[in-house]
Design an enzyme around this catalytic site. Structure first.
Site, mmCIF file in Angstrom:
data_model
loop_
_atom_site.group_PDB
_atom_site.id
_atom_site.type_symbol
_atom_site.label_atom_id
_atom_site.label_comp_id
_atom_site.label_asym_id
_atom_site.label_seq_id
_atom_site.Cartn_x
_atom_site.Cartn_y
_atom_site.Cartn_z
ATOM 1 N N ASP A 480 0.833 -1.202 0.000
ATOM 2 C CA ASP A 480 0.000 0.000 0.000
ATOM 3 C C ASP A 480 0.870 1.254 0.000
ATOM 4 O O ASP A 480 2.076 1.199 0.280
ATOM 5 C CB ASP A 480 -0.885 -0.057 1.261
ATOM 6 C CG ASP A 480 -2.194 0.706 1.111
ATOM 7 O OD1 ASP A 480 -2.314 1.494 0.157
ATOM 8 O OD2 ASP A 480 -3.082 0.510 1.952
ATOM 9 N N ASP A 550 -10.555 2.088 -3.432
ATOM 10 C CA ASP A 550 -11.119 1.791 -2.109
ATOM 11 C C ASP A 550 -12.638 1.772 -2.154
ATOM 12 O O ASP A 550 -13.279 1.328 -1.210
ATOM 13 C CB ASP A 550 -10.678 2.853 -1.097
ATOM 14 C CG ASP A 550 -9.339 2.520 -0.479
ATOM 15 O OD1 ASP A 550 -8.841 1.400 -0.696
ATOM 16 O OD2 ASP A 550 -8.792 3.376 0.236
HETATM 17 C C1 DGJ Z 1 -5.823 1.848 1.930
HETATM 18 C C2 DGJ Z 1 -6.164 0.650 1.099
HETATM 19 O O1 DGJ Z 1 -6.623 1.053 -0.147
HETATM 20 C C3 DGJ Z 1 -7.158 -0.200 1.824
HETATM 21 O O2 DGJ Z 1 -7.560 -1.271 1.025
HETATM 22 C C4 DGJ Z 1 -6.533 -0.688 3.098
HETATM 23 O O3 DGJ Z 1 -5.470 -1.546 2.813
HETATM 24 C C5 DGJ Z 1 -6.066 0.497 3.922
HETATM 25 N N1 DGJ Z 1 -5.257 1.409 3.174
HETATM 26 C C6 DGJ Z 1 -5.306 0.035 5.125
HETATM 27 O O4 DGJ Z 1 -4.776 1.070 5.817
#
Ligand code: DGJ
Length: 740
Positions: A480, A550
């Protein structure tokens, strides 16, 4: 041989079954662009396409040439300070303070295959016969700057890969202030420019505008390719549709600051330039040093946008993505994030894992929250990549062993590029944070960016991750990246090299990826950046899939995945079924619709399945069984956009197997209307003469399905007497086609 050189006319003809690309050396030795379009019958010269004219206000190259100005010809790699007044591809601050560069032809090489780009992601070939590469060497004599323009023509893809290598063969240092990956001058301007814009939760929305005189551009200066503008653009004719007409694609294999722009001049020429964003860029080349630009992949079609997209899909799926997982069926995963966020312990995880295993899930992914002393919210522990002893008393090794015992693979989340102030790493190395001395220090999500331009920082993260991955028996990593770079500066670079920071940062990211993928070839990497904030071909080279957004709402995902598909293959788009009401938009959609959208991507679930009623758990079991049966079709089939979710109430898309014997189409209705119109979904890519059973019945020929379409009219349009599936808002129908 797809590259031919004729010395008499000093002409290079690059061609394959899909296009011709013709370069001619102009009177002063500058490479000129003559043609990029459908394949042309080869001739020894194409001088009929070269126009040297004496235009009003033109400044000619020298008194010897009354009709030769670089401003009124098409060029391959225009440089600053010359008679060309348009935007340029190359500029450097030279030892005497000047900025003029006049590189001329030195020599060229034509070689089979495609050389790698050092330290950079790039398309590749596995056999020399898959491509030929032209390296065109130019020299700026006064400085000794040698510029190599690289062109790779693929034998089986309608794509042309380009990059540039600049070497200082002179005696004095100089600073590159602009070094684009490519320039393409086209002799017309009646195009539409299509770009893919957005933001968090609404990534890669296609936007169309007519080209107009002046500059049209997309860019990022955030340190990553960004959710706001993707490093990909299309030029299409007004009349070009998904199924017919001319279009050109421009894709940068790069994950950092970028610029892609089109400039229409006063004679209706269009100049496309793309590469690293020049803002803040400065790369010092000492004598002997070399700088290589990121790769750009150009594509051409006369057969519409679906065809253009399929060129990128096939190339990026098979000759950009790498490693064991490139061609392996991707496992159905369940990710813990929307199930628990950071609030879990080992027992919670194992309860979820047991339940997931019963449903047929193949990969259990532990997301954020497992590491450091206090990762209970986003204020602490980034940078400390050891398991939290309270949450995971047996560490990652015990958890992964248990998950493996359940018959699943085990995956883990990292955010290697970031640090919280409350972390052991920060306490030990506060100077590793990206910040400009004496300036404010921006903070996003309570975290700071680590200076990945420094080798010792990358080494530290490699050491920490290597240990967890080796000891924990990890099969999948979600990498990430949740904040962009501000106040750019590296404490390790001298003042005159600070312009190198952004690019060195991304080279550091690539180098960590390279080391980890090399050390752990069995691990499936998925890149992520708050969803789609760094969804680009550069990342795909290391991680064959990326978390698309997301936003997991099925209706929003229709648009996001549809927009993403213009450049990126389904196999690259991480795509999950989540709980309802949805956590991002609070909408409730049917489980079958969430599934019907998510399977057109790298498929998984992201919810607490232990909390679902039995009937939904049973439905998920059947969904997973259906997916497993058809996943190779979904992963490797040709993808067609049929109806745009941006255009109306109904959306549709499909995949067709390479041999055209199988297909899956999805049709999605946003809102139900009373007395709804008659409706048909016209399919694509089928064999017109094959007889296809649709969901196991009522066989029809491919031509009927493509020309007349599938009747999908809602039952609200009249009394059919029979209840039909897919009633109500946000509904979905999947059609599985199999040729007899
Ligand atoms: C952002 C990501 O896009 C999410 O899927 C998740 O992994 C969160 N960060 C975790 O902090």
């Amino acid at each position: 041989m797809p590259v031919i050189y004729h010395s008499a006319g000093q002409t290079f003809h690059l061609y394959n079954p899909y296009y011709s690309y013709i370069i001619k050396l102009l009177p002063d030795g500058t490479p000129g662009q003559l043609y990029f379009g459908p394949p042309l019958t080869h001739r020894e010269n194409f001088d009929s396409l070269l126009e040297l004219r004496d235009r009003p206000l033109q400044v000619n190259c020298s008194p010897a040439w009354s009709c030769f100005s670089l401003d009124s010809v098409k060029l391959e790699y225009p440089c600053a300070g010359t008679t060309d007044f348009r935007r340029t591809a190359l500029e450097a601050a030279l030892p005497d303070g000047s900025r003029t560069l006049e590189p001329r032809y030195l020599r060229h090489e034509i070689t089979p295959g495609k050389p790698p780009l050092p330290g950079l992601p790039a398309t590749y070939v596995e056999e020399g016969s898959e491509a030929d590469t032209l390296s065109l060497l130019l020299l700026d004599e006064p400085t000794g700057l040698q510029i190599t323009l690289r062109y790779t023509v693929f034998a089986n893809h309608a794509a042309l890969a380009r990059s540039v290598c600049v070497q200082n063969t002179g005696a004095a240092p100089l600073t590159l202030t602009r070094a684009m990956s490519f320039c393409l001058d086209l002799p017309e301007s009646d195009y539409q420019w299509m770009e893919f814009i957005g933001g968090w939760g609404k990534e890669r929305t296609p936007v169309l505008r007519d080209l107009a005189p002046g500059v049209t551009s997309i860019e990022s200066v955030q340190g990553c390719s960004s959710a706001q503008e993707n490093p990909f653009a299309i030029l299409k004719r007004k009349e070009t549709t998904e199924f017919a007409g001319e279009a050109l694609g421009f894709s940068l294999v790069y994950s950092g600051n970028f610029l892609l722009q089109a400039q229409v001049d006063s004679w209706d020429n269009t100049r496309i330039l793309g590469g690293i964003h020049p803002e803040g860029f400065g790369w010092v080349l000492y004598p002997g040093d070399t700088f290589t630009t990121p790769e750009a992949v150009l594509a051409y079609t006369q057969s519409g946008l679906n065809d253009l997209s399929q060129t990128y899909h096939a190339l990026y799926r098979s000759r950009l993505a790498r490693g064991e997982w490139r061609d392996k069926p991707r496992p159905v995963l369940l990710n813990s994030w929307e199930a628990f966020y950071m609030d879990f312990d080992q027992e919670d995880l194992l309860r979820l894992a047991r339940s997931a295993a019963q449903l047929g899930v193949e990969l259990f992914v532990l997301d954020d929250g497992w590491f450091g002393h206090r990762r209970d919210d986003d204020h602490a522990s980034l940078g400390d990549w050891f398991p939290n002893s309270k949450k995971l008393p047996g560490g990652i090794a015990a958890l992964s062993a248990e998950v493996h015992r359940l018959g699943m693979l085990f995956g883990l989340w990292f955010e290697p590029e970031m640090v919280n102030e409350d972390s052991d790493l920060y306490r030990a190395h506060p100077d590793w944070v990206v910040q400009t001395p004496g300036r404010m220090r921006g903070v996003g999500r309570n975290q700071y960016v680590l200076d990945f331009s420094r080798q010792e920082v990358v080494d530290n993260l490699y050491g920490q991750m290597e240990q967890v991955l080796a000891q924990g028996k990890v099969d999948y990593v979600k990498w990430d990246m949740n904040r962009c770079i501000t106040q750019p500066y590296s404490a390790a670079l001298p003042p005159h090299r600070q312009g190198e920071f952004y690019h060195r940062y991304i080279l550091g990211v690539y180098s960590l990826y390279e080391r980890l993928t090399h050390r752990f070839p069995h691990i499936l990497f998925e890149s992520c950046a708050s969803g789609g904030n760094r969804f680009d071909p550069g990342m795909l080279y290391y991680a064959p899939q990326a978390w698309c957004s997301d936003n997991t709402d099925a209706v929003a995902r229709l648009q996001i995945q549809y927009g993403t598909s213009y450049c990126y293959p389904l196999s690259s788009m991480g795509s999950h079924v989540s709980v309802c009401p949805n956590h991002q938009v609070f909408r409730t959609t049917p489980l079958e619709t969430r599934f019907g959208v998510a399977i057109f991507g790298a498929f998984g679930y992201e919810l607490d399945v232990t909390k679902l009623p039995d009937q939904q758990r049973e439905e998920i079991k059947q969904q997973i069984a259906f997916f497993k049966e058809h996943r190779s079709l979904l992963q490797f089939g040709a993808f067609y956009r049929l109806k745009s979710p941006f255009a109306g109430n109904i959306a549709g898309w499909m995949v067709v197997s390479p041999d055209k014997t199988k297909a899956i189409a999805g049709e999605y209705k946003i809102l139900t209307q009373a007395n709804a119109p008659y409706r048909r979904l016209k399919l694509a890519g089928l064999d017109p003469h094959a007889l296809y059973a649709v969901n196991g019945e009522n066989p029809r020929y491919g031509d009927e399905l493509m020309q007349a379409g599938l009747v999908t009219t809602d039952s609200t349009s009249g009394r059919s007497g029979q209840p039909e599936p897919a009633q109500g808002d946000f509904s979905c129908r999947l059609f599985y086609l199999e040729a007899e």
